[in-house]
Scaffold this motif. Structure first.
Motif, mmCIF file in Angstrom:
data_model
loop_
_atom_site.group_PDB
_atom_site.id
_atom_site.type_symbol
_atom_site.label_atom_id
_atom_site.label_comp_id
_atom_site.label_asym_id
_atom_site.label_seq_id
_atom_site.Cartn_x
_atom_site.Cartn_y
_atom_site.Cartn_z
ATOM 1 N N GLN A 32 107.653 1.117 71.603
ATOM 2 C CA GLN A 32 107.172 0.819 70.261
ATOM 3 C C GLN A 32 105.781 0.201 70.297
ATOM 4 O O GLN A 32 105.348 -0.339 71.312
ATOM 5 C CB GLN A 32 108.130 -0.123 69.559
ATOM 6 N N THR A 92 108.512 1.146 65.298
ATOM 7 C CA THR A 92 109.430 0.566 66.270
ATOM 8 C C THR A 92 110.443 1.611 66.712
ATOM 9 O O THR A 92 110.535 2.712 66.151
ATOM 10 C CB THR A 92 110.167 -0.648 65.676
ATOM 11 N N ALA A 131 110.907 3.623 69.365
ATOM 12 C CA ALA A 131 110.461 4.956 69.796
ATOM 13 C C ALA A 131 111.299 5.435 70.976
ATOM 14 O O ALA A 131 111.384 4.768 72.006
ATOM 15 C CB ALA A 131 108.986 4.914 70.178
ATOM 16 N N ARG A 189 111.056 7.680 65.838
ATOM 17 C CA ARG A 189 110.740 6.264 65.758
ATOM 18 C C ARG A 189 111.081 5.768 64.358
ATOM 19 O O ARG A 189 111.332 6.559 63.456
ATOM 20 C CB ARG A 189 109.261 6.017 66.083
ATOM 21 N N ARG A 226 115.148 7.080 60.856
ATOM 22 C CA ARG A 226 114.307 7.497 61.980
ATOM 23 C C ARG A 226 113.545 8.760 61.596
ATOM 24 O O ARG A 226 114.070 9.620 60.888
ATOM 25 C CB ARG A 226 115.175 7.747 63.210
#
Length: 320
Positions: free
Chosen positions: A251, A257, A259, A279, A290
């Protein structure tokens, strides 16, 4: 009068010019676990529909000629075509063989050998389906070597052998697929599933070959939180042993965030490498929120993968 019209037209051109980069996410909607492929000079992405498990009953696909403009192909498969699946259709992996497209997927999120579910395989005549159940039951429906039967990846070796690489719950197996993709070929010692779990492995395996070396990649950490990463190892064989090298995707708290769970595509003509991953946008608290993204991936002079920089811009327009 004609000159005036020409000037107005020229001034308006930038407003209608196409984007030159993909942007991230590359398409709208909540999608995770993307597998990217190249079929007939077209980029394809097959993701999980990221929702509550009971709502994960279908899969969409996306295609692009240039990595910038994407076309959605809705519901290429759903549980009406897979009678034994009822929820949690996850992490598709697709491969073309003998003119047909085989889509491997996980379903039902089984927690023990007493439940119905596991890894299935569907087949279609086109990359956008419709896909139908290939064998009418799961291909892998039990826990072998403690690996939950999810997060499947199909790998074709340079000798033409196809492998199924899969596993959740911090265990990863590899098995040789038979020619019909309806079963497996035993190893020399008579076993089917060989554990190749590298240090730090959690889920989401992926493998590719570069300069004769086998790069084995995976996700580690918790998928609902910020501590989700992609790491990799290298070996001389798809069977390992794999030596962990380290993490290459993580991230960036100024961008996004969580990832992880990725795939890799290679434009061999231009020798361009891309990592396609999911991510979580900043501020999103829902674990299922996501989005699918793409960024460049590169190697150093020794063949090690450079740390990936996650971006808002994505990658440049590129036709095959």
């Amino acid at each position: 009068m004609k000159l005036h019209r020409i000037i107005v037209f020229l001034l308006a051109l930038p407003l209608f010019s196409q984007a030159q980069t993909s942007g991230n996410p590359i398409f709208p909607g909540w999608y995770a676990d993307p597998e990217a492929q190249i079929f007939d000079k077209t980029y394809w992405v097959y993701p999980t529909y990221s929702a509550k498990y009971k709502e994960q009953v279908f899969m969409d696909a996306f295609s692009s000629k240039d990595l910038v403009t994407w076309t959605k192909h809705p519901k290429i498969i759903d549980t009406s075509a897979i009678k034994w699946a009822n929820k949690a259709m996850w992490a598709p992996s697709i491969i073309k063989k003998d003119g047909k497209y085989y889509l491997f997927f996980g379903a039902n999120d089984i927690q023990s050998d007493n439940e119905v579910g596991g890894i299935g395989v569907a087949v279609a005549n086109k990359p956008d389906g419709p896909f139908k159940d290939h064998i009418g039951k799961p291909l892998v429906d039990k826990f072998y070597n403690k690996a939950q039967p999810i997060d499947q990846f199909v790998f074709k070796d340079k000798d033409g052998q196809y492998y199924l690489i899969y596993g959740g719950w911090s265990h990863c197996n590899i098995a040789k697929l038979n020619n019909d993709f309806n079963g497996f070929v035993p190893n020399a010692d008579g076993t089917i599933f060989k554990e190749i779990t590298p240090e730090g492995y959690t889920e989401g395996p992926f493998m590719f070959i570069r300069n004769g070396k086998y790069y084995f990649m995976w996700s580690e950490g918790g998928w609902t939180g910020p501590d989700y990463y992609v790491a990799y190892a290298i070996a001389d064989s798809p069977m390992g042993p794999f030596k962990r090298i380290g993490r290459i995707l993580k991230q960036d708290t100024s961008i996004a965030t969580g990832a992880g769970h990725h795939s890799v595509i290679h434009d061999a003509k231009k020798d361009l490498w891309y990592i396609v991953y999911h991510r979580r946008p900043l501020g999103e608290k829902d674990g299922n929120h996501r989005a699918t993204c793409i960024d460049e991936m590169s190697f150093d002079k020794d063949g090690f993968i450079n740390p990936v920089k996650i971006t808002k811009e994505g990658v440049k327009k590129s036709k095959l």
